[in-house]
Design an enzyme around this catalytic site. Structure first.
Site, PDB file in Angstrom:
ATOM      1  N   HIS A   1      68.571  91.919  49.463  1.00 53.77           N
ATOM      2  CA  HIS A   1      67.800  90.755  49.663  1.00 53.77           C
ATOM      3  C   HIS A   1      67.075  90.528  50.975  1.00 53.77           C
ATOM      4  CE1 HIS A   1      66.685  86.528  48.568  1.00 53.77           C
ATOM      5  NE2 HIS A   1      66.932  86.831  47.441  1.00 53.77           N
TER       6      HIS A   1
ATOM      7  N   ASP B   1      69.979  89.697  40.399  1.00 53.37           N
ATOM      8  CA  ASP B   1      69.547  90.463  39.252  1.00 53.37           C
ATOM      9  C   ASP B   1      70.963  91.451  38.833  1.00 53.37           C
ATOM     10  OD1 ASP B   1      66.982  89.690  38.573  1.00 53.37           O
ATOM     11  OD2 ASP B   1      66.473  90.812  40.366  1.00 53.37           O
TER      12      ASP B   1
END
Ligand code: ACO
Length: 381
Positions: A266, A317
């Site tokens: 991320h 996700d």
């Protein structure tokens, strides 16, 4: 790209660490793993709020009273049905069209039929936010029905947003566990500061284009596998791995091939993404309940390995993939389901951008040739 010389401005590739807007919608602390919507901790909201309450919070900056929430629920109910020409376009799409492409097209078409189309004031844009939130759920369900040759399921006025979405998708009312799981997933996905699709929406809004143009831009940006498209890629990877015993060897091989493992890494979080904490637990519960715990177990093996070997945490996700799979949602609808939620955050950011607007127009450091001489076409090559 070439390194700029000392006289040229510093290019920040990927705009990493660049602060490009003031915003009060979502706070993200990537070091502490903390996330707030309008000051409220995401853990608190996931535990106690409904998606509709969170939508109101993002648009208005405060939690609704009972009266305000009832009014919003009525507005959402009233906006669920699509204008017939928009439904006709969905039905007319090729059966193998990608749902994200159809969704992008449908939202653009909805802009043409919106009763407030020419009005860019805040009251009009709040109405558009509510309308789009109701309509996008209907669009996503209708896409799946249409491509399977089935008529759309009319919305059920007795169901909240999450339950009604599952109902319109499957044609039967979901049970409380599935309803609650999707409601929490929608809360967790509703906003995330200046992620790529939200930035895209704000860039479009900053030209003083309309809400539907901004949301259409955002949907196009969400589609990519480095952003919202990763949830679909995660599930395809798990299906390919097939068995818990294959998980670590496959990931090892993928990393040796320099492949990225979808659902990991991320730009902002350097620790556990607080949304993943909920989705991991939900994935276990939902996979166990469908008798397919192996998808959760496989995910856990991969997660432990990635943390130990690459120091990479999973992102939102990763576990949303197995949650949606266990809810019976088709894989190529995972990213559209992300949009079913994120429409609330995108539209809140468009409202915020319009409230204090300045054109977003950065510069590029030119690295191409200069002083070339034009050669007529028949003298080239
Ligand atoms: N698998 C393997 N290695 C990774 C991964 C991954 N998923 N993510 C990052 N890395 C490695 C990179 O190879 C790079 O290593 P290097 O420095 O040795 O070259 C380093 O970590 C930094 O990665 P970048 O890609 O430069 O990080 P960036 O901040 O630009 O990208 C992103 C962030 C796009 C999320 C990236 O981690 C990625 O591609 N992840 C997989 C796709 C994904 O899951 N996207 C969803 C993100 S959440 C969301 O958008 C809703």
């Amino acid at each position: 790209m070439p390194t700029p010389d000392s006289s040229s401005p510093q290019v920040v590739e990927g705009l990493e660490g660049v602060v490009a807007a003031y915003s009060r919608i979502c706070f993200v602390d990537g070091v502490q793993g903390r996330m707030l919507y309008e000051g409220y901790d995401i853990h608190d909201l996931a535990a106690h709020a409904s998606f509709e309450e969170v939508a109101y919070l993002l648009w208005h900056g405060e939690l609704p009273t009972r009266v305000q929430l009832d009014a919003l629920n009525r507005e959402l109910l009233g906006a669920r049905a699509l204008p017939e020409p928009a439904m006709a376009i969905i039905k007319g799409m090729p059966k193998d069209a990608l749902p994200m492409d159809v969704l992008r097209t449908a939202v653009s078409v909805l802009g043409v039929y919106d009763p407030d189309a020419r009005d860019n004031t805040r009251p009009s844009n709040v109405r558009k936010s509510v309308r789009l939130t109701a309509q996008i759920a209907t669009v996503v369900a209708a896409i799946d029905r249409a491509r399977n040759g089935r008529p759309p399921v009319p919305p059920d006025a007795g169901l909240g947003h999450a339950a009604n979405f599952l109902y319109m998708l499957r044609g039967e009312r979901p049970d409380p566990v599935a309803t609650h799981a999707l409601d929490v997933a929608l809360i967790l996905h509703a906003d995330h500061e200046l992620n790529a699709s939200t930035f895209s929406a704000r860039v479009t809004a900053a030209t003083l284009a309309d809400m539907h143009s901004a949301i259409t831009s955002a949907i196009g940006t969400l589609k990519g596998p480095l952003h919202g498209g990763a949830n679909e890629a995660v599930m395809r990877m798990l299906l390919k791995i097939g068995d818990v015993s294959n998980a670590v060897p496959t990931i090892k091989q993928m990393l040796a091939n320099k492949e990225k493992i979808m659902g990991f890494g991320h730009r902002v979080y350097k620790t556990e993404d607080p949304r993943a904490t909920h989705l991991r637990r939900m994935s276990e519960e939902l996979c166990r309940r469908t008798g397919q715990l192996k998808w959760y177990e496989m995910s856990r093996e991969i997660e432990k390995y990635m943390l130990a070997e690459k120091h990479l945490h999973c992102n939102v996700d990763f576990y949303s993939a197995t949650c949606y799979y266990a809810l019976g949602i088709p894989i190529d609808l995972f990213t559209p389901v992300f949009a079913v939620s994120r429409i609330t955050g995108w539209s809140a950011h468009v409202l915020e951008q319009f409230a204090d607007n300045r054109l977003i127009r950065p510069r590029a450091e030119y690295v191409g040739p200069r002083n070339l001489t034009y050669v007529p076409i028949d003298r080239r090559g």
